[in-house]
Design a protein around this motif. Structure first.
Motif, PDB file in Angstrom:
ATOM      1  N   PHE A  26      20.463  16.583  -1.183  1.00 53.35           N
ATOM      2  CA  PHE A  26      19.934  15.226  -1.060  1.00 53.35           C
ATOM      3  C   PHE A  26      18.901  14.966  -2.134  1.00 53.35           C
ATOM      4  N   LEU A  27      18.769  13.702  -2.463  1.00 55.54           N
ATOM      5  CA  LEU A  27      17.655  13.209  -3.240  1.00 55.54           C
ATOM      6  C   LEU A  27      17.051  12.099  -2.389  1.00 55.54           C
ATOM      7  N   VAL A  28      15.798  12.272  -1.997  1.00 50.37           N
ATOM      8  CA  VAL A  28      15.132  11.327  -1.102  1.00 50.37           C
ATOM      9  C   VAL A  28      14.028  10.613  -1.873  1.00 50.37           C
ATOM     10  N   HIS A  29      14.102   9.295  -1.921  1.00 54.75           N
ATOM     11  CA  HIS A  29      13.110   8.472  -2.611  1.00 54.75           C
ATOM     12  C   HIS A  29      12.098   8.023  -1.561  1.00 54.75           C
ATOM     13  N   VAL A  30      10.825   8.386  -1.771  1.00 55.73           N
ATOM     14  CA  VAL A  30       9.784   8.023  -0.816  1.00 55.73           C
ATOM     15  C   VAL A  30       8.701   7.194  -1.491  1.00 55.73           C
ATOM     16  N   GLY A  31       8.047   6.362  -0.689  1.00 56.07           N
ATOM     17  CA  GLY A  31       6.909   5.572  -1.140  1.00 56.07           C
ATOM     18  C   GLY A  31       5.787   5.735  -0.135  1.00 56.07           C
ATOM     19  N   VAL A  32       4.629   6.180  -0.609  1.00 61.65           N
ATOM     20  CA  VAL A  32       3.494   6.435   0.275  1.00 61.65           C
ATOM     21  C   VAL A  32       2.210   5.858  -0.325  1.00 61.65           C
ATOM     22  N   GLN A  33       1.149   5.886   0.475  1.00 60.92           N
ATOM     23  CA  GLN A  33      -0.130   5.309   0.087  1.00 60.92           C
ATOM     24  C   GLN A  33      -0.781   6.063  -1.070  1.00 60.92           C
ATOM     25  N   ASP A  34      -0.784   7.388  -0.985  1.00 62.20           N
ATOM     26  CA  ASP A  34      -1.466   8.189  -1.996  1.00 62.20           C
ATOM     27  C   ASP A  34      -0.914   9.613  -1.956  1.00 62.20           C
ATOM     28  N   LEU A  35      -1.443  10.476  -2.804  1.00 59.60           N
ATOM     29  CA  LEU A  35      -0.949  11.853  -2.875  1.00 59.60           C
ATOM     30  C   LEU A  35      -1.216  12.630  -1.590  1.00 59.60           C
ATOM     31  N   ASP A  36      -2.295  12.330  -0.906  1.00 58.27           N
ATOM     32  CA  ASP A  36      -2.555  12.983   0.379  1.00 58.27           C
ATOM     33  C   ASP A  36      -1.453  12.656   1.388  1.00 58.27           C
ATOM     34  N   ASN A  78       0.822  -1.209   0.000  1.00 53.70           N
ATOM     35  CA  ASN A  78       0.000   0.000   0.000  1.00 53.70           C
ATOM     36  C   ASN A  78       0.862   1.268   0.000  1.00 53.70           C
ATOM     37  N   ARG A  79       1.958   1.223  -0.761  1.00 54.14           N
ATOM     38  CA  ARG A  79       2.839   2.383  -0.935  1.00 54.14           C
ATOM     39  C   ARG A  79       3.086   2.585  -2.426  1.00 54.14           C
ATOM     40  N   GLY A  80       2.003   2.616  -3.195  1.00 49.86           N
ATOM     41  CA  GLY A  80       2.099   2.661  -4.647  1.00 49.86           C
ATOM     42  C   GLY A  80       2.478   4.003  -5.241  1.00 49.86           C
ATOM     43  N   VAL A  81       2.451   5.073  -4.450  1.00 50.78           N
ATOM     44  CA  VAL A  81       2.861   6.385  -4.948  1.00 50.78           C
ATOM     45  C   VAL A  81       4.302   6.630  -4.509  1.00 50.78           C
ATOM     46  N   GLN A  82       5.163   6.842  -5.493  1.00 51.64           N
ATOM     47  CA  GLN A  82       6.570   7.120  -5.197  1.00 51.64           C
ATOM     48  C   GLN A  82       6.909   8.534  -5.661  1.00 51.64           C
ATOM     49  N   ALA A  83       7.871   9.133  -4.979  1.00 49.12           N
ATOM     50  CA  ALA A  83       8.326  10.466  -5.364  1.00 49.12           C
ATOM     51  C   ALA A  83       9.809  10.595  -5.066  1.00 49.12           C
ATOM     52  N   LEU A  84      10.450  11.498  -5.787  1.00 51.72           N
ATOM     53  CA  LEU A  84      11.831  11.872  -5.524  1.00 51.72           C
ATOM     54  C   LEU A  84      11.798  13.309  -5.022  1.00 51.72           C
ATOM     55  N   VAL A  85      12.352  13.512  -3.847  1.00 47.54           N
ATOM     56  CA  VAL A  85      12.337  14.834  -3.232  1.00 47.54           C
ATOM     57  C   VAL A  85      13.769  15.357  -3.176  1.00 47.54           C
ATOM     58  N   ALA A  86      14.024  16.433  -3.911  1.00 47.92           N
ATOM     59  CA  ALA A  86      15.334  17.084  -3.897  1.00 47.92           C
ATOM     60  C   ALA A  86      15.336  18.069  -2.729  1.00 47.92           C
ATOM     61  N   VAL A  87      16.295  17.907  -1.807  1.00 52.02           N
ATOM     62  CA  VAL A  87      16.341  18.703  -0.585  1.00 52.02           C
ATOM     63  C   VAL A  87      17.614  19.541  -0.556  1.00 52.02           C
ATOM     64  N   LYS A  88      17.449  20.801  -0.210  1.00 54.02           N
ATOM     65  CA  LYS A  88      18.592  21.703  -0.043  1.00 54.02           C
ATOM     66  C   LYS A  88      18.627  22.143   1.413  1.00 54.02           C
ATOM     67  N   LEU A  89      19.800  21.997   2.037  1.00 55.07           N
ATOM     68  CA  LEU A  89      19.975  22.419   3.426  1.00 55.07           C
ATOM     69  C   LEU A  89      20.395  23.882   3.481  1.00 55.07           C
ATOM     70  N   ARG A  90      20.114  24.519   4.607  1.00 54.73           N
ATOM     71  CA  ARG A  90      20.542  25.909   4.803  1.00 54.73           C
ATOM     72  C   ARG A  90      22.066  25.992   4.858  1.00 54.73           C
ATOM     73  N   THR A  91      22.666  25.060   5.600  1.00 53.55           N
ATOM     74  CA  THR A  91      24.119  25.008   5.737  1.00 53.55           C
ATOM     75  C   THR A  91      24.584  23.598   5.416  1.00 53.55           C
TER      76      THR A  91
END
Length: 157
Positions: free
Chosen positions: A104-114, A60-73
């Motif tokens: 960073f590039l963070v690969h996530v898997g979640v239930q849905d867009l919500d 039940n984690r059919g929605v995947q996304a790649l999140v590009a993260v930038k840190l302050r420092t």
């Protein structure tokens, strides 16, 4: 790496559950030779482990996304801290430390867009060390399952 080592990697990538006896038979070598070759490849770090291919959709984690993260420092302590934080989150599949505009590039898997939205707002936006992030929803994934061979699948399939 010689021809036998290459063949061992090919066979194990196809079926990591092969017995040593069956692997040796397919290689045309003695079981003791096969076992020693695998031990050497493991000691050298070529073979890092054996893994099950788990379906995120079935979990039940059919929605995947790649999140590009930038840190302050982007200091070592901040990088290590974020990496540890992100790795502990149940939605996170992989964390990549990258060069370029993002840290960073963070690969996530979640239930849905919500749930993806909640992850971004509740988990990431609340962190003061994050300067910003961009999210790309994954529609389809092509993953190398063997050296030189690609396997494609639609996300959620």
């Amino acid at each position: 790496m010689d021809e036998i080592d290459t063949k061992i990697m090919d066979l194990l990538q196809t079926d990591a559950r092969l017995s040593n006896r069956e692997l040796a038979r397919r290689l045309g070598v003695a079981p003791s030779t096969s076992l020693e070759r695998i031990r050497v490849l493991t000691r050298r770090g070529v073979i890092r482990g054996y893994h099950a291919d788990i379906s995120l959709t079935a979990l039940n984690r059919g929605v995947q996304a790649l999140v590009a993260v930038k840190l302050r420092t982007p200091a070592r302590a901040a990088i290590d801290g974020f990496k540890e934080f992100a790795s502990r989150l149940p939605e996170v599949i992989s964390v990549f430390v990258v060069a370029g505009d993002d840290d960073f590039l963070v690969h996530v898997g979640v239930q849905d867009l919500d749930h993806l939205h909640a992850f971004l707002v509740d988990r990431l936006s609340s962190r003061r060390d994050i300067a910003g992030f961009r999210t790309s929803v994954v529609f389809e994934e092509t993953r190398k399952t063997k050296l030189g061979r690609l396997e494609s699948s639609a996300v959620g399939a």
